[in-house]
Structure formats: structure tokens, C-alpha cells
Design a protein around this motif. Structure first.
Motif, PDB file in Angstrom:
ATOM      1  N   ALA A   1      -6.629  -0.667   5.316  1.00 20.47           N
ATOM      2  CA  ALA A   1      -6.257  -0.486   3.811  1.00 20.47           C
ATOM      3  C   ALA A   1      -5.505  -1.697   2.905  1.00 20.47           C
ATOM      4  O   ALA A   1      -5.736  -2.007   1.901  1.00 20.47           O
ATOM      5  CB  ALA A   1      -5.288   0.840   3.610  1.00 20.47           C
ATOM      6  N   GLN A   2      -4.709  -2.351   3.772  1.00 22.62           N
ATOM      7  CA  GLN A   2      -4.080  -3.584   3.440  1.00 22.62           C
ATOM      8  C   GLN A   2      -5.351  -4.651   3.223  1.00 22.62           C
ATOM      9  O   GLN A   2      -5.138  -5.385   2.294  1.00 22.62           O
ATOM     10  CB  GLN A   2      -3.132  -4.002   4.631  1.00 22.62           C
TER      11      GLN A   2
ATOM     12  N   HIS B   1       4.440  -1.162   3.400  1.00 17.16           N
ATOM     13  CA  HIS B   1       3.925   0.003   2.690  1.00 17.16           C
ATOM     14  C   HIS B   1       5.175   1.161   2.184  1.00 17.16           C
ATOM     15  O   HIS B   1       6.317   0.957   2.446  1.00 17.16           O
ATOM     16  CB  HIS B   1       3.136   0.962   3.732  1.00 17.16           C
TER      17      HIS B   1
ATOM     18  N   VAL C   1      -4.322   6.829   3.035  1.00 17.61           N
ATOM     19  CA  VAL C   1      -4.016   5.491   2.686  1.00 17.61           C
ATOM     20  C   VAL C   1      -5.266   4.756   1.986  1.00 17.61           C
ATOM     21  O   VAL C   1      -6.067   4.511   2.727  1.00 17.61           O
ATOM     22  CB  VAL C   1      -3.755   4.886   4.133  1.00 17.61           C
ATOM     23  N   GLY C   2      -5.031   4.504   0.716  1.00 15.78           N
ATOM     24  CA  GLY C   2      -6.343   3.907   0.024  1.00 15.78           C
ATOM     25  C   GLY C   2      -7.258   5.139   0.144  1.00 15.78           C
ATOM     26  O   GLY C   2      -7.248   6.089   0.132  1.00 15.78           O
TER      27      GLY C   2
ATOM     28  N   VAL D   1      -6.902  -4.616  -0.330  1.00 16.67           N
ATOM     29  CA  VAL D   1      -6.125  -4.870  -1.558  1.00 16.67           C
ATOM     30  C   VAL D   1      -6.170  -6.335  -1.831  1.00 16.67           C
ATOM     31  O   VAL D   1      -6.509  -7.110  -1.364  1.00 16.67           O
ATOM     32  CB  VAL D   1      -4.468  -4.630  -1.090  1.00 16.67           C
TER      33      VAL D   1
ATOM     34  N   ILE E   1       0.760  -1.375   0.025  1.00 11.74           N
ATOM     35  CA  ILE E   1      -0.094  -0.097  -0.045  1.00 11.74           C
ATOM     36  C   ILE E   1       0.809   1.299  -0.029  1.00 11.74           C
ATOM     37  O   ILE E   1       1.902   0.973   0.503  1.00 11.74           O
ATOM     38  CB  ILE E   1      -1.107  -0.066   1.217  1.00 11.74           C
TER      39      ILE E   1
END
Length: 82
Positions: free
Chosen positions: A78-79, A31, A57-58, A82, A2
Motif C-alpha cells: 500500500a505504501q 501509518h 489498507v488502500g 502512494v 497510509i
């Protein structure tokens, strides 16, 4: 991986601690870091001055004040997307 984008300005006294927190989270949530100096663009500066450091973040945005724990939760969220 990310991407974490930090919007900051030259007089931001919290930037070093924020970068240290992100560095300590690197092993937990991998990240890449992008830092944008809002002073470099008058339009961005007029929109964001007084609300930095702002983290994107995203789809997530963190506005101050926030803690290391808030940062970790945001990175993990955010992770997961993905």
C-alpha cells in the motif's frame, strides 16, 4: 502516510495482538490506525460477522487468518502505491 482500517467486533480476541503487530510495524511503515466496531451498525455487522478482524489498507484487504508477515507485506504494498 497510509491508513489502516480494522473492522472488528467486541468479542474479537485477536485485536490486541493485531494492534501490537501494527504498532511494531510503525517504524517500518508509517501509518494511522482506524478501528471500526461492526457491532455499531447492523448492516455492517450482518455483512462482516465471522470474518473479523478484517483489514483494509488502500486497495488491499486482509481476511483472517493472516500473519504479521502478511500484514507487513500488505502495508508495504500500500505504501508503494502512494
Amino acid at each position: 502516510m497510509i491508513t489502516v482500517t480494522i473492522y472488528t467486533h467486541q468479542d474479537d480476541t485477536t485485536l490486541d495482538q493485531l494492534k501490537a503487530d501494527l504498532d511494531s510495524l510503525q517504524s517500518t511503515v508509517e501509518h494511522q490506525l482506524v478501528t471500526i466496531d461492526i457491532d455499531a451498525d447492523e448492516t455492517i455487522r450482518s455483512e462482516m460477522y465471522g470474518s473479523t478482524p478484517l483489514i483494509k489498507v488502500g486497495p488491499y484487504t486482509l481476511r483472517p487468518p493472516f500473519t504479521r508477515q502478511d500484514l507487513e507485506v500488505t502495508l508495504r504494498s500500500a505504501q508503494d502505491r502512494v
